[in-house]
Design an enzyme around this catalytic site. Structure first.
Site, PDB file in Angstrom:
ATOM      1  N   SER A   1     124.511  10.169 107.047  1.00  0.00           N
ATOM      2  CA  SER A   1     125.419   9.221 107.901  1.00  0.00           C
ATOM      3  C   SER A   1     125.972  10.194 108.930  1.00  0.00           C
ATOM      4  O   SER A   1     126.253  11.411 108.885  1.00  0.00           O
ATOM      5  CB  SER A   1     126.720   9.235 106.879  1.00  0.00           C
ATOM      6  OG  SER A   1     127.857   8.510 107.730  1.00  0.00           O
TER       7      SER A   1
ATOM      8  N   TYR B   1     133.197  12.394 101.256  1.00  0.00           N
ATOM      9  CA  TYR B   1     131.900  11.757 101.558  1.00  0.00           C
ATOM     10  C   TYR B   1     131.398  12.447 102.820  1.00  0.00           C
ATOM     11  O   TYR B   1     130.123  12.850 102.927  1.00  0.00           O
ATOM     12  CB  TYR B   1     132.375  10.403 102.040  1.00  0.00           C
ATOM     13  CG  TYR B   1     131.213   9.449 102.619  1.00  0.00           C
ATOM     14  CD1 TYR B   1     130.189   9.045 101.721  1.00  0.00           C
ATOM     15  CD2 TYR B   1     131.195   9.186 103.939  1.00  0.00           C
ATOM     16  CE1 TYR B   1     129.225   8.115 102.255  1.00  0.00           C
ATOM     17  CE2 TYR B   1     130.141   8.478 104.197  1.00  0.00           C
ATOM     18  CZ  TYR B   1     129.238   8.073 103.419  1.00  0.00           C
ATOM     19  OH  TYR B   1     127.983   7.027 103.884  1.00  0.00           O
TER      20      TYR B   1
END
Length: 233
Positions: free
Chosen positions: A85, A117
């Protein structure tokens, strides 16, 4: 391996249940596959004492890749595609925290979880960076990628107020799942990108990453620490 045959309509599709939060499950799937199958086409992935985000987003994928690597070499040319990401830009690798807490960070607040994350997504990019070095001279290449801002149910367990807050943003600015799959498919199927092994992609094109996402020393240390944590060293 992906969905069951009656769901996909394809008799060539093999279903194996995989829980990336459990290294036992990862080992079981790898052993089962290696016993029964001679070739891996496209692998789709949708209790150990690790932080869940760290375990699912990095360690589970790391172990599964290592366990299947020899088979990938045997039936090559093969590719390892890791969905990261753009959040990796905010991540960092705290090896002291990993050694003391088996996790990438501490805290359960919304901000802390977002940072965890981000750290895990940096692990994905560094893993690909190091994997490419270790695969040099083989017929296996590897890529990491940002799929884009996609409407998924990743936040289904978050607070109600957060889901209500995000709902209009998701509707207006996020793409559908089919669009989000395009860069993954590009890295898996596009011919001629083998010289770009180890690189990071977004919008079906190679992208430059910051120095921390291509740090040789950190990538090597993360690999070694990961080997120890999953019982390979």
């Amino acid at each position: 391996m992906c969905k069951e045959t009656h769901e996909s309509g394809n008799k060539e599709v093999l279903y194996m249940h995989l829980d990336l939060a459990s290294l036992k499950s990862v080992r079981s799937v790898a052993e089962n596959f290696l016993e029964k199958e001679s070739r891996l086409e496209i692998l789709k992935q949708t209790e150990d004492d690790f932080g869940r985000i760290f375990g699912v987003n990095h360690l589970g994928h790391f172990l599964l890749t290592i366990l299947l690597l020899e088979r990938l070499k045997e039936c090559g040319p093969s590719r390892v595609v890791t969905v990261s990401s753009m959040a990796h830009c905010r991540g960092k690798i705290d090896f002291y925290c990993i050694s003391t807490h088996n996790d990438l960070g501490l805290g359960n607040s919304a901000l802390a979880l977002l940072m965890l994350y981000s750290h895990s997504k940096l692990c994905n990019v560094l893993f690909t960076h190091e994997l490419a070095k270790r695969l040099k001279g083989t017929n296996v290449t590897c890529y990491s990628l940002h799929p884009g801002a996609i409407k998924t149910d990743i936040g289904r367990h978050s607070y109600l107020w957060w889901r209500l807050f995000m709902a209009p943003i998701l509707l207006l600015f996020f793409s559908d799942v089919e669009s989000g799959a395009q860069t993954s498919l590009y890295c898996a199927l596009q011919e001629g990108i083998e010289p770009l092994t180890g690189r990071y992609f977004s919008s079906c094109a190679v992208q430059n990453v910051s120095a921390k996402a291509r740090d040789d020393a950190v990538a090597k240390k993360l690999w070694e620490v990961s080997e120890r944590l999953v019982g390979l060293a």
